[in-house]
Write a protein that holds these residues in place. Structure first.
Motif, mmCIF file in Angstrom:
data_model
loop_
_atom_site.group_PDB
_atom_site.id
_atom_site.type_symbol
_atom_site.label_atom_id
_atom_site.label_comp_id
_atom_site.label_asym_id
_atom_site.label_seq_id
_atom_site.Cartn_x
_atom_site.Cartn_y
_atom_site.Cartn_z
ATOM 1 N N ASP A 17 -5.274 1.130 7.578
ATOM 2 C CA ASP A 17 -4.353 -0.061 7.017
ATOM 3 C C ASP A 17 -2.858 -0.385 7.744
ATOM 4 O O ASP A 17 -3.173 -0.735 9.321
ATOM 5 C CB ASP A 17 -3.504 0.149 5.908
ATOM 6 C CG ASP A 17 -3.113 1.774 6.399
ATOM 7 O OD1 ASP A 17 -1.933 1.814 7.302
ATOM 8 O OD2 ASP A 17 -2.744 2.854 5.172
ATOM 9 N N ILE A 76 0.565 -1.032 0.302
ATOM 10 C CA ILE A 76 0.208 0.131 -0.038
ATOM 11 C C ILE A 76 0.819 0.863 0.341
ATOM 12 O O ILE A 76 0.341 2.271 -0.046
ATOM 13 C CB ILE A 76 -1.391 0.532 1.586
ATOM 14 C CG1 ILE A 76 -0.261 -0.316 2.623
ATOM 15 C CG2 ILE A 76 -2.004 -0.559 0.705
ATOM 16 C CD1 ILE A 76 -0.604 0.309 3.948
ATOM 17 N N HIS A 107 -3.279 7.121 8.659
ATOM 18 C CA HIS A 107 -2.772 5.780 8.221
ATOM 19 C C HIS A 107 -3.448 4.887 9.244
ATOM 20 O O HIS A 107 -4.463 4.071 9.452
ATOM 21 C CB HIS A 107 -1.548 5.263 8.855
ATOM 22 C CG HIS A 107 -0.346 5.374 7.278
ATOM 23 N ND1 HIS A 107 -0.467 4.583 6.389
ATOM 24 C CD2 HIS A 107 0.566 6.249 6.939
ATOM 25 C CE1 HIS A 107 0.310 5.087 5.138
ATOM 26 N NE2 HIS A 107 0.805 5.801 5.444
#
Ligand code: HEM
Ligand code: HEM
Length: 159
Positions: free
Chosen positions: A146, A79, A141
Motif C-alpha cells: 500500500d 486506508i 504495509h
C-alpha cells in the motif's frame, strides 16, 4: 494537501534510525570503560564518546522533528483511517517521548547523577518495544504494497 512527509522530515527520520543503531552498537563499550578492573581500550573510549555525542544529536533532532511535525503534518491516508491511525499516532508520539527521555537521562547519567543510568536503561526497553511494533507495522504495509512506506521514502511520488 500532500500526503507525503517533506524531504527534510524523511532525511531526519532515516538519520535518527541510523543513529539509534549506532547507539545500540556502542552502548556495550560504556560499562567496560567504567570497570575499575579493566584497562579501557582506545576503541571502547571512542565508542563511549561517540555514544554520548550521537545521543545528544538524537535529542536535538527529535526536538526539530517534533517542531516540524506541528508545522507540517502530511495529509491522512484513506486506508489507515480509524483505529490504525490512532494506534500509529500513539506509537509515533511514544517514540518521540522515549527517545527524548533517553537523550536526557543519558546526559544526566554521564555528567550530573550516575544513578540515572538505571532509568536510561529501563527506557530503552520501552523504546525497543515501540520500535518493534513500528517496524512490524511498516513490514505489514510493505507486504500489502500500500501507499504508507512511500510517504517516508525520497524520490517517490506522493501517494
Ligand atoms: C536517544 C538517545 C540514546 C539512546 C537510544 C541510547 C541507548 C543506550 C543503550 C541501548 C544503552 C545500553 C542499555 C543496556 O545496557 O541495557 C545505553 C547505555 C548508556 N548510555 Fe545511552 N542512549 C542515548 C543517549 C545517551 C546520551 C545522550 C548519553 C550521555 C551523554 C548516554 C549515556 C549512556 C551511558 C552512560 C550508558 C551506560 C549505562 C550503564 O551501563 O551504566 N546515552 N544507552
Ligand atoms: C529506529 C527505528 C525507527 C524509529 C525510531 C522510527 C520513528 C518514526 C516516527 C517517530 C515516525 C512518525 C513521523 C511523524 O509523523 O512525525 C515514523 C514514521 C514512519 N516510519 Fe519510522 N522509525 C523507525 C524505523 C522505521 C523503519 C525501519 C521503517 C520501514 C521499514 C519505517 C517506516 C516509517 C514510515 C512508512 C512512517 C510514516 C508512517 C505514516 O505515514 O503514518 N520506520 N517513524
Amino acid at each position: 494537501m500532500t500526503r507525503k512527509y517533506s524531504n527534510l522530515q524523511i532525511a531526519l527520520h532515516w538519520a535518527v534510525v541510523l543513529l539509534i543503531v549506532a547507539q545500540w552498537w556502542t552502548a556495550d563499550a560504556i560499562p567496560r570503560t567504567h570497570n575499575p578492573f579493566l584497562r579501557p581500550t582506545m576503541a571502547d573510549l571512542l565508542q563511549h564518546k561517540f555514544h554520548n555525542y550521537s545521543g545528544m544529536t538524537i535529542g536535538v533532532l527529535i526536538a526539530l522533528r517534533v517542531a516540524l511535525r506541528f508545522l507540517r503534518k502530511p495529509g491522512r491516508l484513506q486506508i489507515t483511517k480509524g483505529w490504525r491511525e490512532r494506534a500509529a499516532e500513539c506509537v509515533h508520539w511514544g517514540l518521540y517521548a522515549t527517545l527524548a527521555a533517553q537523550a536526557f537521562t543519558g546526559f544526566v547519567a554521564s555528567y550530573m547523577w550516575a544513578p540515572a543510568a538505571g532509568i536510561h536503561k529501563a527506557i530503552w526497553l520501552v523504546t525497543m518495544t515501540l520500535i518493534s511494533i513500528h517496524v512490524s507495522a511498516a513490514i505489514w504495509h510493505i507486504a500489502r504494497r500500500d501507499a504508507v512506506l512511500a510517504r517516508m521514502l525520497p524520490c517517490k511520488r506522493a501517494p
